[in-house]
Motif scaffolding. Structure first.
Motif, PDB file in Angstrom:
ATOM      1  N   ALA A 171      -1.378  -1.389  -1.319  1.00 19.46           N
ATOM      2  CA  ALA A 171      -1.387   0.052  -1.055  1.00 19.46           C
ATOM      3  C   ALA A 171      -1.151   0.848  -2.339  1.00 19.46           C
ATOM      4  CB  ALA A 171      -0.328   0.399  -0.012  1.00 19.46           C
TER       5      ALA A 171
ATOM      6  N   ARG B 220      -3.374   5.312   1.674  1.00 23.04           N
ATOM      7  CA  ARG B 220      -2.256   4.584   2.257  1.00 23.04           C
ATOM      8  C   ARG B 220      -2.776   3.585   3.278  1.00 23.04           C
ATOM      9  NH1 ARG B 220       0.265   9.745   5.661  1.00 23.04           N
ATOM     10  NH2 ARG B 220      -1.435   9.947   7.177  1.00 23.04           N
ATOM     11  N   GLY B 221      -1.867   2.789   3.863  1.00 19.47           N
ATOM     12  CA  GLY B 221      -2.252   1.756   4.801  1.00 19.47           C
ATOM     13  C   GLY B 221      -2.705   2.292   6.144  1.00 19.47           C
TER      14      GLY B 221
END
Length: 295
Positions: A23, A189-190
């Motif tokens: 990430a 982001r994840g």
């Protein structure tokens, strides 16, 4: 937003692991390839989850991997006044309300039923503050840079907590206020945070903030299918520039589908990063929800 400003925002509940590295690396490469800034925010608004020294460990790990940030580190624990001001604006607009209900009371419901929307049910009990998801922007739609068109009705997700009963700030409000005040143009982001985006978009509109672009990365999972996380005891990243660290960086580039030179896995960190910034192309990313770590 014409100027690229990205960020990495870990919670210092423990050291970073391989999923964190993927990430961080994805957000770093996206920012640097665009010639933009990459900021570091430590999301330490939940002290019971943040052991002493964990934030410093994260800083050392990022530096060991050559992921150097721009400007000072931003600590959410120092941002109480900004979050309170935003909450008061939401209260004045009728978009936030106090709530005495406990999770145990509404455990038979899929989402919080909104029992306190028109008045606190048990005024003598501690109260959290919730967002009126039924009154804000609905539906919420955005174009994710990897997963394409996204559309949610936040009211179907429930009235998210903005400030907890113990007076600690909740993630949704803090992240929106900080992204706006730091001028974040791109959030990388994840995928586990994709379903948080509808509430965040509602808050951005309610507070008059610009909406950043979003790129949600596939989640890294272990061989058993579990997400790599501190709770699942994922191994911590090293914080010294050894051979294992260089190979981990190469693995992270492979996990991001960037097809680095197979011979580059032993190259110094700086050399790998320079090439990766030059070659970064998020269009190579496969739009799959999970990416298995095959180490």
């Amino acid at each position: 937003m014409s100027v690229y400003r990205g960020r990495f925002a870990p919670t210092p509940s423990g050291p970073l692991h391989f999923g964190s590295l993927v990430a961080a690396l994805g957000s770093y490469l996206d920012a640097r390839h665009a010639g933009g800034a990459w900021l570091l925010r430590i999301e330490d608004i939940d002290p019971p989850r943040c052991p002493p020294g964990a934030a410093d460990t994260i800083l050392r790990q990022l530096e060991a991997f050559g992921l150097h940030w721009d400007g000072p580190v931003h600590y959410q624990s120092q941002r109480n006044a900004a979050y309170q001001a935003a909450l008061e604006r939401l209260i004045s607009a009728g978009l936030a309300y106090p709530c005495s209900c406990s999770r145990k009371q509404w455990r038979d419901y899929a989402i919080y039923p909104g029992w306190c929307r028109h008045g606190v049910r048990e005024p003598h009990k501690p109260q959290a503050w919730r967002l009126r998801s039924d009154l804000g922007l609905r539906p919420v739609a955005w174009q994710d840079r990897l997963f394409g068109d996204q559309r949610f009705d936040p009211a179907e997700l429930g009235d998210v907590v903005l400030k907890r009963k113990d007076a600690l700030w909740a993630y949704q409000l803090a992240v929106v206020v900080d992204d706006a005040e730091q001028g974040i143009s791109d959030v990388v982001r994840g995928l586990d945070l994709l379903d948080n985006t509808p509430w965040q978009c509602q808050l951005q509109v309610a507070l008059g903030y610009p909406e950043p672009r979003y790129l949600h990365l596939p989640l890294i999972v272990a061989a058993n299918g579990q997400k790599l996380s501190k709770q699942n005891l994922a191994p911590a990243l090293p914080d010294d520039d050894g051979a294992a660290l260089r190979r981990l960086l190469h693995r992270a580039l492979l996990a991001l589908d960037q097809a680095p030179d197979p011979a580059a896995g032993e190259a110094p960190v700086a050399e790998q990063l320079t090439q990766a910034v030059h070659d970064w192309d998020p269009r190579r990313l496969a739009a799959e929800r999970h990416r298995r770590d095959t180490s």
